[in-house]
Design a protein around this motif. Structure first.
Motif, PDB file in Angstrom:
ATOM      1  N   SER A   5     -20.993 -35.196 -73.816  1.00 31.45           N
ATOM      2  CA  SER A   5     -20.249 -34.416 -74.813  1.00 31.45           C
ATOM      3  C   SER A   5     -19.635 -33.173 -74.184  1.00 31.45           C
ATOM      4  O   SER A   5     -18.489 -32.826 -74.455  1.00 31.45           O
ATOM      5  N   LYS A   6     -20.401 -32.498 -73.334  1.00 31.37           N
ATOM      6  CA  LYS A   6     -19.882 -31.283 -72.695  1.00 31.37           C
ATOM      7  C   LYS A   6     -18.680 -31.599 -71.818  1.00 31.37           C
ATOM      8  O   LYS A   6     -17.712 -30.837 -71.793  1.00 31.37           O
ATOM      9  N   GLU A   7     -18.726 -32.710 -71.083  1.00 29.27           N
ATOM     10  CA  GLU A   7     -17.578 -33.100 -70.244  1.00 29.27           C
ATOM     11  C   GLU A   7     -16.357 -33.403 -71.103  1.00 29.27           C
ATOM     12  O   GLU A   7     -15.234 -33.000 -70.772  1.00 29.27           O
ATOM     13  N   LEU A   8     -16.567 -34.087 -72.232  1.00 26.19           N
ATOM     14  CA  LEU A   8     -15.457 -34.391 -73.146  1.00 26.19           C
ATOM     15  C   LEU A   8     -14.863 -33.099 -73.710  1.00 26.19           C
ATOM     16  O   LEU A   8     -13.645 -32.964 -73.822  1.00 26.19           O
ATOM     17  N   ILE A   9     -15.730 -32.159 -74.064  1.00 25.56           N
ATOM     18  CA  ILE A   9     -15.267 -30.876 -74.606  1.00 25.56           C
ATOM     19  C   ILE A   9     -14.474 -30.115 -73.550  1.00 25.56           C
ATOM     20  O   ILE A   9     -13.401 -29.572 -73.834  1.00 25.56           O
ATOM     21  N   GLU A  10     -14.992 -30.062 -72.340  1.00 21.87           N
ATOM     22  CA  GLU A  10     -14.286 -29.360 -71.253  1.00 21.87           C
ATOM     23  C   GLU A  10     -12.918 -29.973 -71.010  1.00 21.87           C
ATOM     24  O   GLU A  10     -11.926 -29.252 -70.841  1.00 21.87           O
ATOM     25  N   ASP A  11     -12.826 -31.313 -70.996  1.00 26.49           N
ATOM     26  CA  ASP A  11     -11.540 -31.995 -70.785  1.00 26.49           C
ATOM     27  C   ASP A  11     -10.581 -31.702 -71.942  1.00 26.49           C
ATOM     28  O   ASP A  11      -9.405 -31.412 -71.723  1.00 26.49           O
ATOM     29  N   LEU A  12     -11.095 -31.789 -73.156  1.00 23.87           N
ATOM     30  CA  LEU A  12     -10.260 -31.538 -74.335  1.00 23.87           C
ATOM     31  C   LEU A  12      -9.782 -30.087 -74.349  1.00 23.87           C
ATOM     32  O   LEU A  12      -8.604 -29.814 -74.603  1.00 23.87           O
ATOM     33  N   LEU A  13     -10.659 -29.159 -74.063  1.00 24.56           N
ATOM     34  CA  LEU A  13     -10.304 -27.747 -74.040  1.00 24.56           C
ATOM     35  C   LEU A  13      -9.240 -27.467 -72.973  1.00 24.56           C
ATOM     36  O   LEU A  13      -8.270 -26.757 -73.237  1.00 24.56           O
ATOM     37  N   ALA A  14      -9.405 -28.050 -71.792  1.00 27.86           N
ATOM     38  CA  ALA A  14      -8.411 -27.874 -70.726  1.00 27.86           C
ATOM     39  C   ALA A  14      -7.053 -28.429 -71.157  1.00 27.86           C
ATOM     40  O   ALA A  14      -6.012 -27.792 -70.937  1.00 27.86           O
ATOM     41  N   ASP A  15      -7.053 -29.591 -71.815  1.00 28.47           N
ATOM     42  CA  ASP A  15      -5.802 -30.198 -72.280  1.00 28.47           C
ATOM     43  C   ASP A  15      -5.143 -29.345 -73.366  1.00 28.47           C
ATOM     44  O   ASP A  15      -3.935 -29.109 -73.342  1.00 28.47           O
ATOM     45  N   VAL A  16      -5.952 -28.859 -74.301  1.00 32.37           N
ATOM     46  CA  VAL A  16      -5.427 -28.018 -75.375  1.00 32.37           C
ATOM     47  C   VAL A  16      -4.823 -26.736 -74.797  1.00 32.37           C
ATOM     48  O   VAL A  16      -3.712 -26.336 -75.160  1.00 32.37           O
ATOM     49  N   LEU A  17      -5.534 -26.098 -73.888  1.00 36.87           N
ATOM     50  CA  LEU A  17      -5.032 -24.855 -73.298  1.00 36.87           C
ATOM     51  C   LEU A  17      -3.781 -25.082 -72.455  1.00 36.87           C
ATOM     52  O   LEU A  17      -2.889 -24.230 -72.410  1.00 36.87           O
ATOM     53  N   GLN A  18      -3.710 -26.209 -71.800  1.00 39.19           N
ATOM     54  CA  GLN A  18      -2.542 -26.542 -70.960  1.00 39.19           C
ATOM     55  C   GLN A  18      -1.262 -26.560 -71.803  1.00 39.19           C
ATOM     56  O   GLN A  18      -0.210 -26.141 -71.340  1.00 39.19           O
ATOM     57  N   ASN A  19      -1.374 -27.029 -73.043  1.00 44.46           N
ATOM     58  CA  ASN A  19      -0.201 -27.212 -73.894  1.00 44.46           C
ATOM     59  C   ASN A  19      -0.154 -26.240 -75.071  1.00 44.46           C
ATOM     60  O   ASN A  19       0.557 -26.484 -76.034  1.00 44.46           O
ATOM     61  N   SER A  20      -0.900 -25.151 -74.998  1.00 42.54           N
ATOM     62  CA  SER A  20      -1.066 -24.295 -76.166  1.00 42.54           C
ATOM     63  C   SER A  20       0.080 -23.318 -76.372  1.00 42.54           C
ATOM     64  O   SER A  20       0.696 -22.835 -75.430  1.00 42.54           O
ATOM     65  N   THR A  21       0.288 -23.030 -77.658  1.00 44.35           N
ATOM     66  CA  THR A  21       1.170 -21.937 -78.051  1.00 44.35           C
ATOM     67  C   THR A  21       0.290 -20.709 -78.273  1.00 44.35           C
ATOM     68  O   THR A  21      -0.940 -20.813 -78.297  1.00 44.35           O
ATOM     69  N   MET A  22       0.913 -19.564 -78.492  1.00 47.71           N
ATOM     70  CA  MET A  22       0.127 -18.359 -78.802  1.00 47.71           C
ATOM     71  C   MET A  22      -0.675 -18.562 -80.094  1.00 47.71           C
ATOM     72  O   MET A  22      -1.821 -18.124 -80.181  1.00 47.71           O
ATOM     73  N   GLU A  23      -0.068 -19.246 -81.067  1.00 50.02           N
ATOM     74  CA  GLU A  23      -0.786 -19.503 -82.317  1.00 50.02           C
ATOM     75  C   GLU A  23      -1.976 -20.433 -82.075  1.00 50.02           C
ATOM     76  O   GLU A  23      -3.056 -20.211 -82.618  1.00 50.02           O
ATOM     77  N   ASP A  24      -1.800 -21.470 -81.249  1.00 50.13           N
ATOM     78  CA  ASP A  24      -2.918 -22.350 -80.904  1.00 50.13           C
ATOM     79  C   ASP A  24      -4.059 -21.544 -80.298  1.00 50.13           C
ATOM     80  O   ASP A  24      -5.239 -21.766 -80.619  1.00 50.13           O
ATOM     81  N   GLU A  25      -3.735 -20.631 -79.399  1.00 49.58           N
ATOM     82  CA  GLU A  25      -4.755 -19.826 -78.741  1.00 49.58           C
ATOM     83  C   GLU A  25      -5.457 -18.902 -79.735  1.00 49.58           C
ATOM     84  O   GLU A  25      -6.671 -18.709 -79.656  1.00 49.58           O
ATOM     85  N   GLU A  26      -4.697 -18.332 -80.672  1.00 50.49           N
ATOM     86  CA  GLU A  26      -5.296 -17.493 -81.714  1.00 50.49           C
ATOM     87  C   GLU A  26      -6.278 -18.301 -82.552  1.00 50.49           C
ATOM     88  O   GLU A  26      -7.400 -17.851 -82.844  1.00 50.49           O
ATOM     89  N   VAL A  27      -5.895 -19.514 -82.926  1.00 47.94           N
ATOM     90  CA  VAL A  27      -6.754 -20.379 -83.731  1.00 47.94           C
ATOM     91  C   VAL A  27      -7.999 -20.766 -82.944  1.00 47.94           C
ATOM     92  O   VAL A  27      -9.124 -20.714 -83.465  1.00 47.94           O
ATOM     93  N   LEU A  28      -7.829 -21.152 -81.701  1.00 50.29           N
ATOM     94  CA  LEU A  28      -8.961 -21.545 -80.874  1.00 50.29           C
ATOM     95  C   LEU A  28      -9.937 -20.382 -80.697  1.00 50.29           C
ATOM     96  O   LEU A  28     -11.155 -20.553 -80.813  1.00 50.29           O
ATOM     97  N   LEU A  29      -9.419 -19.209 -80.433  1.00 43.78           N
ATOM     98  CA  LEU A  29     -10.259 -18.018 -80.293  1.00 43.78           C
ATOM     99  C   LEU A  29     -11.028 -17.747 -81.587  1.00 43.78           C
ATOM    100  O   LEU A  29     -12.229 -17.455 -81.565  1.00 43.78           O
ATOM    101  N   HIS A  30     -10.355 -17.871 -82.714  1.00 42.31           N
ATOM    102  CA  HIS A  30     -10.977 -17.665 -84.023  1.00 42.31           C
ATOM    103  C   HIS A  30     -12.141 -18.642 -84.217  1.00 42.31           C
ATOM    104  O   HIS A  30     -13.249 -18.240 -84.592  1.00 42.31           O
TER     105      HIS A  30
END
Length: 167
Positions: A5-30
């Motif tokens: 699960s941790k490896e899947l989360i790390e991969d997903l998080l890296a993918d999300v951050l790679q393609n993130s907008t400022m709003e995506d980052e605000e939501v993720l931080l929240h």
């Protein structure tokens, strides 16, 4: 080998951050800061942590607050009606559950919301109070406003008293 699960989360998080907008980052931080708050015991429930809901409960009234962020926006960038229903239910249900005897809790049996206005301000505030306190049913009402006092909705709800489940 199946990834953990941790490896899947790390991969997903890296993918999300790679393609993130400022709003995506605000939501993720929240969301991540809410999860951290849950881990630290600041919130007992994931919904409260994810939405950063905090409340104060007195014997006859309650107040629940939630920041307005993109996490709760609908398509026109104002708080989603379901989120307004959620904060109203939290204010009324939290107050109701604190009023029943030890070993009991409440469940929502009916909720009615009348939406009045929208807001682009910073905070939702729900204030709950009793209309009727019976042995088996409670009837509540709630005003939902923003921090400027602009009334956004009014709600009523009924709660049924149940025996608390064993954990």
């Amino acid at each position: 080998m199946v990834p953990s699960s941790k490896e899947l989360i790390e991969d997903l998080l890296a993918d999300v951050l790679q393609n993130s907008t400022m709003e995506d980052e605000e939501v993720l931080l929240h969301l991540l800061s809410g999860l951290r708050d849950k881990q630290q015991g600041i919130h007992r429930r994931y919904i409260n942590a994810a939405l950063h809901m905090v409340g104060t409960f007195q014997p006859e009234v309650s107040e629940v607050r939630m920041p307005i962020t993109p996490v709760i926006h609908n398509t026109i960038k104002v708080p989603h009606g379901g989120i307004i229903a959620t904060i109203a239910d939290a204010a009324m249900g939290g107050l109701a559950s604190r009023s029943v005897p030890e070993g009991f809790n409440v469940v929502t049996t009916n909720i009615n919301i009348s939406y009045i206005a929208t807001t682009t301000n910073k905070e939702l505030i729900a204030r709950g109070r009793f209309v009727h306190k019976g042995r088996q049913t409670l009837v509540m009402e709630c005003d939902i406003e923003d921090e400027t006092g602009r009334k956004l909705a009014i709600a009523t709800a009924s709660f049924f008293v149940i025996q608390r489940r064993q954990s």
